[in-house]
Design a protein around this motif. Structure first.
Motif, PDB file in Angstrom:
ATOM      1  N   LEU A   1     -65.802 -55.822  77.330  1.00 55.69           N
ATOM      2  CA  LEU A   1     -65.385 -55.442  78.654  1.00 55.69           C
ATOM      3  C   LEU A   1     -63.869 -55.522  78.853  1.00 55.69           C
ATOM      4  O   LEU A   1     -63.238 -56.313  78.478  1.00 55.69           O
ATOM      5  CB  LEU A   1     -65.812 -56.457  79.808  1.00 55.69           C
ATOM      6  CG  LEU A   1     -65.466 -56.222  81.563  1.00 55.69           C
ATOM      7  CD1 LEU A   1     -66.452 -54.993  81.576  1.00 55.69           C
ATOM      8  CD2 LEU A   1     -65.822 -57.334  82.276  1.00 55.69           C
TER       9      LEU A   1
ATOM     10  N   SER B   1     -64.331 -50.816  81.997  1.00 60.82           N
ATOM     11  CA  SER B   1     -65.170 -50.220  80.955  1.00 60.82           C
ATOM     12  C   SER B   1     -65.928 -51.068  79.892  1.00 60.82           C
ATOM     13  O   SER B   1     -65.681 -51.891  79.633  1.00 60.82           O
ATOM     14  CB  SER B   1     -64.696 -48.994  80.192  1.00 60.82           C
ATOM     15  OG  SER B   1     -64.176 -47.991  80.910  1.00 60.82           O
ATOM     16  N   VAL B   2     -67.345 -50.814  79.822  1.00 59.84           N
ATOM     17  CA  VAL B   2     -68.056 -51.747  78.894  1.00 59.84           C
ATOM     18  C   VAL B   2     -68.412 -50.842  77.512  1.00 59.84           C
ATOM     19  O   VAL B   2     -68.721 -49.638  77.834  1.00 59.84           O
ATOM     20  CB  VAL B   2     -69.516 -52.222  79.630  1.00 59.84           C
ATOM     21  CG1 VAL B   2     -70.444 -52.780  78.662  1.00 59.84           C
ATOM     22  CG2 VAL B   2     -69.188 -52.798  80.470  1.00 59.84           C
TER      23      VAL B   2
ATOM     24  N   ARG C   1     -68.454 -47.091  78.770  1.00 62.06           N
ATOM     25  CA  ARG C   1     -69.289 -46.985  79.943  1.00 62.06           C
ATOM     26  C   ARG C   1     -68.529 -47.504  81.397  1.00 62.06           C
ATOM     27  O   ARG C   1     -68.632 -48.747  81.589  1.00 62.06           O
ATOM     28  CB  ARG C   1     -70.551 -47.336  79.944  1.00 62.06           C
ATOM     29  CG  ARG C   1     -71.665 -47.331  81.125  1.00 62.06           C
ATOM     30  CD  ARG C   1     -73.150 -47.660  81.028  1.00 62.06           C
ATOM     31  NE  ARG C   1     -73.090 -49.281  80.608  1.00 62.06           N
ATOM     32  CZ  ARG C   1     -73.009 -50.162  81.601  1.00 62.06           C
ATOM     33  NH1 ARG C   1     -72.949 -49.740  82.750  1.00 62.06           N
ATOM     34  NH2 ARG C   1     -73.130 -51.265  81.390  1.00 62.06           N
TER      35      ARG C   1
ATOM     36  N   ILE D   1     -68.078 -49.070  84.780  1.00 59.27           N
ATOM     37  CA  ILE D   1     -68.988 -49.837  85.691  1.00 59.27           C
ATOM     38  C   ILE D   1     -68.188 -49.939  87.104  1.00 59.27           C
ATOM     39  O   ILE D   1     -66.902 -49.449  87.229  1.00 59.27           O
ATOM     40  CB  ILE D   1     -69.153 -51.176  85.221  1.00 59.27           C
ATOM     41  CG1 ILE D   1     -67.921 -51.965  85.050  1.00 59.27           C
ATOM     42  CG2 ILE D   1     -69.585 -51.263  83.715  1.00 59.27           C
ATOM     43  CD1 ILE D   1     -68.077 -53.605  84.813  1.00 59.27           C
TER      44      ILE D   1
ATOM     45  N   GLU E   1     -71.909 -53.796  89.312  1.00 61.18           N
ATOM     46  CA  GLU E   1     -72.706 -54.075  88.021  1.00 61.18           C
ATOM     47  C   GLU E   1     -73.115 -55.287  87.842  1.00 61.18           C
ATOM     48  O   GLU E   1     -72.221 -56.364  88.237  1.00 61.18           O
ATOM     49  CB  GLU E   1     -71.480 -53.777  86.946  1.00 61.18           C
ATOM     50  CG  GLU E   1     -72.126 -53.785  85.593  1.00 61.18           C
ATOM     51  CD  GLU E   1     -72.774 -52.829  84.938  1.00 61.18           C
ATOM     52  OE1 GLU E   1     -73.486 -52.786  83.863  1.00 61.18           O
ATOM     53  OE2 GLU E   1     -72.973 -51.441  85.713  1.00 61.18           O
TER      54      GLU E   1
ATOM     55  N   ILE F   1     -73.334 -58.273  85.394  1.00 60.29           N
ATOM     56  CA  ILE F   1     -72.741 -58.586  84.172  1.00 60.29           C
ATOM     57  C   ILE F   1     -72.242 -60.010  84.091  1.00 60.29           C
ATOM     58  O   ILE F   1     -71.685 -60.560  85.289  1.00 60.29           O
ATOM     59  CB  ILE F   1     -71.676 -57.668  83.799  1.00 60.29           C
ATOM     60  CG1 ILE F   1     -71.414 -57.753  82.281  1.00 60.29           C
ATOM     61  CG2 ILE F   1     -70.445 -57.798  84.646  1.00 60.29           C
ATOM     62  CD1 ILE F   1     -70.354 -56.615  81.888  1.00 60.29           C
TER      63      ILE F   1
END
Length: 348
Positions: free
Chosen positions: A160, A172-173, A198, A200, A204, A206
């Motif tokens: 992350l 972004s992941v 990706r 987020i 999200e 997480i």
């Protein structure tokens, strides 16, 4: 070609091209004293997103926006040379340059400084039990932590990372199982994050197991830390708290050169949003600070200046969301002259 869902859109709306996706967003009412219109996001996914990603155009745009932001902030600076944090930062930056402990990008002033043997410090971090068992690691995007980002992905973990200055997005992941051995190194760069990451949002779900943070100076006896002065690490930490991704038990680690260890950060002068560190990794040692400094509990809106809020779209979105949920207007902190950021050298 793009696969699309048929959507009925209401005017006015804004189209947002965000890396591999296009978002359609209804425009919010600009009037703060009226009830904002509801808004939503629709994601239109490209079939061949990687092929359509233009690396050169992305990097050129990033550097242009970065230069504009640096210049605007530098123009507004009226730095107080007696401010204690700046005295310590300048001493460290000057010493690193004078003793050639600095690595490109140089000069290291107004940066999280890249330092000689940063990769060795990263390797020491890799040996930590907390790093070995972590499944998701949040790592800052600065140069000295590039090897930490590489080790995170090469060890099969989820990375992350914040988008630079949170100016164009949020986090972004990057999933290591979506990369090959040949693309992991690229994924650790700003272009690679945009290409493979990706994006987020605040919704999200997480869980972050470990936070890696950059530092200009850190006190090994107290865990007190100074960043480069922009406050983004604190804002990122606060937003992760809001999302429920971290809590008080989430350890914070930093990697620095030994010359960045100091003993003159007055704990009593730290602000409520300053993030302390639990572990320090240098090229020569690992230090467990056993810090007693409380970790921030979220975003402290009464400390957040209008200028900083104006810089960061995701913060404005979060502020609007909380105000809608609570029906109360959040406070705003005093105005500030934002500090300068480093001027990027072409050789760096």
């Amino acid at each position: 070609m793009v696969d699309m869902l048929a959507l009925r859109l209401c005017y006015p709306l804004t189209l947002i091209n965000n890396n591999n996706y296009i978002y359609c967003r209804k425009t919010l009412s600009p009037l703060w004293n009226t009830k904002p219109r509801s808004y939503s996001f629709f994601k239109l996914e490209a079939r061949n997103s990687k092929a359509s990603f233009n690396e050169a155009a992305f990097e050129a745009e990033r550097l242009t926006l970065d230069a504009e932001a640096r210049q605007a902030m530098a123009d507004s600076l009226q730095e107080d040379p007696k401010a204690w944090k700046w005295v310590i930062r300048k001493r460290i930056w000057d010493a690193m340059e004078a003793n050639n402990f600095a690595q490109n990008p140089r000069p290291v002033h107004h940066r999280i400084p890249n330092f000689v043997s940063a990769s060795v410090a990263a390797d020491k971090m890799r040996e930590l039990d907390v790093f070995r068992v972590a499944q998701c690691v949040k790592v800052n995007p600065d140069s000295p932590q590039k090897q930490v980002r590489y080790l995170t992905l090469s060890d099969g973990k989820k990375l992350l990372t914040p988008q630079p200055r949170l100016r164009t997005g949020f986090f972004s992941v990057i999933e290591s199982n979506m990369l090959t051995s040949g693309t992991i190194k690229e994924a650790c760069t700003s272009v690679g994050v945009a290409k493979y990451g990706r994006p987020i949002g605040l919704d999200e779900k997480i869980k972050v197991d470990l936070i890696v943070i950059g530092s200009v100076a850190v006190d090994p006896t107290t865990g007190a830390r100074l960043g480069k002065g922009e406050g983004f690490a604190e804002l990122e930490y606060g937003m992760l708290r809001y999302m429920g991704a971290i809590d008080d038990s989430t350890l914070v680690v930093t990697s620095v050169h030994d010359c960045q260890l100091v003993d003159d950060i007055p704990v009593e002068k730290l602000l409520i949003h300053d993030v302390p560190v639990d572990i320090i990794c240098t090229p020569t040692q690992v230090i467990f600070t056993n810090t007693s400094i409380p970790k921030p509990q979220g975003i402290y809106w009464d400390k957040l200046s209008p200028e900083k809020l104006g810089q960061i779209r995701i913060l404005r979105e979060l502020k609007r969301r909380i105000e809608l949920e609570t029906g109360q207007k959040l406070p705003t902190g005093p105005s500030e002259n934002l500090p300068p950021t480093a001027q990027r050298s072409r050789r760096g």
